[in-house]
Design a protein around this motif. Structure first.
Motif, PDB file in Angstrom:
ATOM      1  N   THR A 192       0.843  -1.195   0.000  1.00  0.00           N
ATOM      2  CA  THR A 192       0.000   0.000   0.000  1.00  0.00           C
ATOM      3  C   THR A 192       0.880   1.248   0.000  1.00  0.00           C
ATOM      4  OG1 THR A 192      -0.114   0.089   2.423  1.00  0.00           O
ATOM      5  CG2 THR A 192      -1.848  -1.153   1.282  1.00  0.00           C
ATOM      6  N   THR A 193       0.328   2.326  -0.504  1.00  0.00           N
ATOM      7  CA  THR A 193       0.967   3.632  -0.399  1.00  0.00           C
ATOM      8  C   THR A 193      -0.097   4.652  -0.034  1.00  0.00           C
ATOM      9  OG1 THR A 193       0.652   4.244  -2.735  1.00  0.00           O
ATOM     10  CG2 THR A 193       2.672   3.062  -2.181  1.00  0.00           C
ATOM     11  N   VAL A 194       0.323   5.680   0.668  1.00  0.00           N
ATOM     12  CA  VAL A 194      -0.582   6.763   1.049  1.00  0.00           C
ATOM     13  C   VAL A 194       0.075   8.081   0.652  1.00  0.00           C
ATOM     14  CG1 VAL A 194      -1.804   7.921   2.924  1.00  0.00           C
ATOM     15  CG2 VAL A 194      -1.553   5.429   2.947  1.00  0.00           C
ATOM     16  N   GLU A 195      -0.339   8.623  -0.478  1.00  0.00           N
ATOM     17  CA  GLU A 195       0.144   9.908  -0.975  1.00  0.00           C
ATOM     18  C   GLU A 195       1.664   9.964  -1.136  1.00  0.00           C
ATOM     19  OE1 GLU A 195      -2.893  13.288   0.213  1.00  0.00           O
ATOM     20  OE2 GLU A 195      -1.970  12.461   2.019  1.00  0.00           O
ATOM     21  N   GLU A 196       2.275   8.857  -1.496  1.00  0.00           N
ATOM     22  CA  GLU A 196       3.729   8.823  -1.648  1.00  0.00           C
ATOM     23  C   GLU A 196       4.186   9.245  -3.038  1.00  0.00           C
ATOM     24  OE1 GLU A 196       5.689   5.308  -0.130  1.00  0.00           O
ATOM     25  OE2 GLU A 196       3.999   4.921   1.229  1.00  0.00           O
ATOM     26  N   CYS A 202      -3.968   7.279  -2.997  1.00  0.00           N
ATOM     27  CA  CYS A 202      -3.472   6.116  -2.263  1.00  0.00           C
ATOM     28  C   CYS A 202      -3.580   4.898  -3.183  1.00  0.00           C
ATOM     29  CB  CYS A 202      -4.297   5.879  -1.001  1.00  0.00           C
ATOM     30  SG  CYS A 202      -4.377   7.304   0.112  1.00  0.00           S
ATOM     31  N   SER A 203      -2.838   3.866  -2.864  1.00  0.00           N
ATOM     32  CA  SER A 203      -2.881   2.691  -3.728  1.00  0.00           C
ATOM     33  C   SER A 203      -2.722   1.409  -2.933  1.00  0.00           C
ATOM     34  CB  SER A 203      -1.783   2.763  -4.800  1.00  0.00           C
ATOM     35  OG  SER A 203      -0.490   2.678  -4.210  1.00  0.00           O
ATOM     36  N   SER A 230      -8.683   7.130  -0.792  1.00  0.00           N
ATOM     37  CA  SER A 230      -8.377   6.755   0.588  1.00  0.00           C
ATOM     38  C   SER A 230      -8.454   5.250   0.730  1.00  0.00           C
ATOM     39  CB  SER A 230      -9.369   7.422   1.547  1.00  0.00           C
ATOM     40  OG  SER A 230      -9.211   6.927   2.856  1.00  0.00           O
ATOM     41  N   ARG A 235     -11.105  -1.061   1.677  1.00  0.00           N
ATOM     42  CA  ARG A 235      -9.764  -1.645   1.513  1.00  0.00           C
ATOM     43  C   ARG A 235      -9.852  -3.151   1.275  1.00  0.00           C
ATOM     44  NH1 ARG A 235      -4.601  -0.188   4.630  1.00  0.00           N
ATOM     45  NH2 ARG A 235      -3.292  -2.043   4.562  1.00  0.00           N
TER      46      ARG A 235
END
Length: 254
Positions: A192-196, A202-203, A230, A235
């Motif tokens: 997962t990524t959050v705004e990276e 997110c992904s 989000s 999820r």
């Protein structure tokens, strides 16, 4: 530089390739001066080769004395067996994910130390995304990239750890922290990524594993992911859809 071919003994082919490789995501249009600088070639050589490449359809003249990659190269590029074969097999599964999640769907493979997006289906949600089919992005800042990096050879991971650009305030740029994340990706089977990579995006992504018919060990050949605003909701639904699709694609690739 995109290619250093000014050394003695460089062939015409190597010089022409240096010109083509001078183009990338950040430089889709280049002038003769920029081509000479990025390919590390003399201006007269660039002028002569560009004329031949334009005549052959490999380059096209753009506005303002600039050049772009020609359509003929696209025609040749789509014949590459790995991405096109993968696209053909994965297409119905990607459509199923898209219909189920209404999110932006990514199919990607690793190309050296970058993630290459083989396919992208846009979602309904207004989520900023810089990816497109054929684009390359950093492995360490994307969901599909982290999946591929987690299963990459050690020398590839070390090469990535040596250069971790910060793309947003949330990009992981500490090698040890990234190593821990990749170990977790291998344990839990998804990333997962959050705004990276992009603020507001997110992904979540999973590996596509193929098994050889001769009984060789399974290998991660690609990654499948979605981009959403989000991960706080849906999820589990997104992850389940990705895992089911990845297993189907993997079986089809056997």
């Amino acid at each position: 530089m995109a290619g250093n071919t000014s050394t003695p003994g460089a062939t015409v082919v190597s010089r022409a390739l240096a010109l083509l490789y001078a183009f990338d995501e950040q430089h889709p249009r280049l002038s003769l001066t920029e081509l000479a600088r990025r390919a590390d070639l003399p201006a007269p050589t660039v002028h002569r080769l560009v004329q031949d490449l334009v005549a052959g359809g490999a380059l096209e003249r753009s506005t303002g004395r600039h050049f772009t990659i020609g359509r003929r190269l696209w025609d040749v590029g789509v014949l590459s067996p790995v991405p096109t074969g993968l696209q053909h097999v994965a297409s119905p599964f990607l459509n199923d994910i898209h219909a189920t999640t209404r999110a932006t769907v990514h199919l990607a493979i690793r190309d050296g130390t970058r993630v290459l997006y083989v396919e992208r289906l846009s979602g309904r949600a207004s989520v900023p995304a810089v990816s497109r089919a054929g684009s390359r992005l950093p492995l360490h800042a994307t969901g599909v990239g982290k999946v591929l990096l987690a299963h990459a050879p050690e020398d590839v991971r070390e090469a990535v750890f040596a250069d971790l650009p910060r793309l947003t305030p949330y990009t992981v740029v500490q090698p040890q922290r990234l190593r821990e994340q990749l170990a977790e990706v291998r344990r839990q089977g998804y990333a997962t990524t959050v705004e990276e990579m992009t603020l507001g995006a997110c992904s979540i992504a999973v590996p596509i594993v193929a098994t050889a018919r001769d009984g060789a060990d399974p290998v991660v050949v690609a990654a499948l992911g979605v981009v959403v605003p989000s991960l706080s909701r849906d999820r589990t639904r997104h992850l389940t859809a990705l895992q089911v699709a990845a297993r189907g694609i993997g079986r089809s690739l056997r």
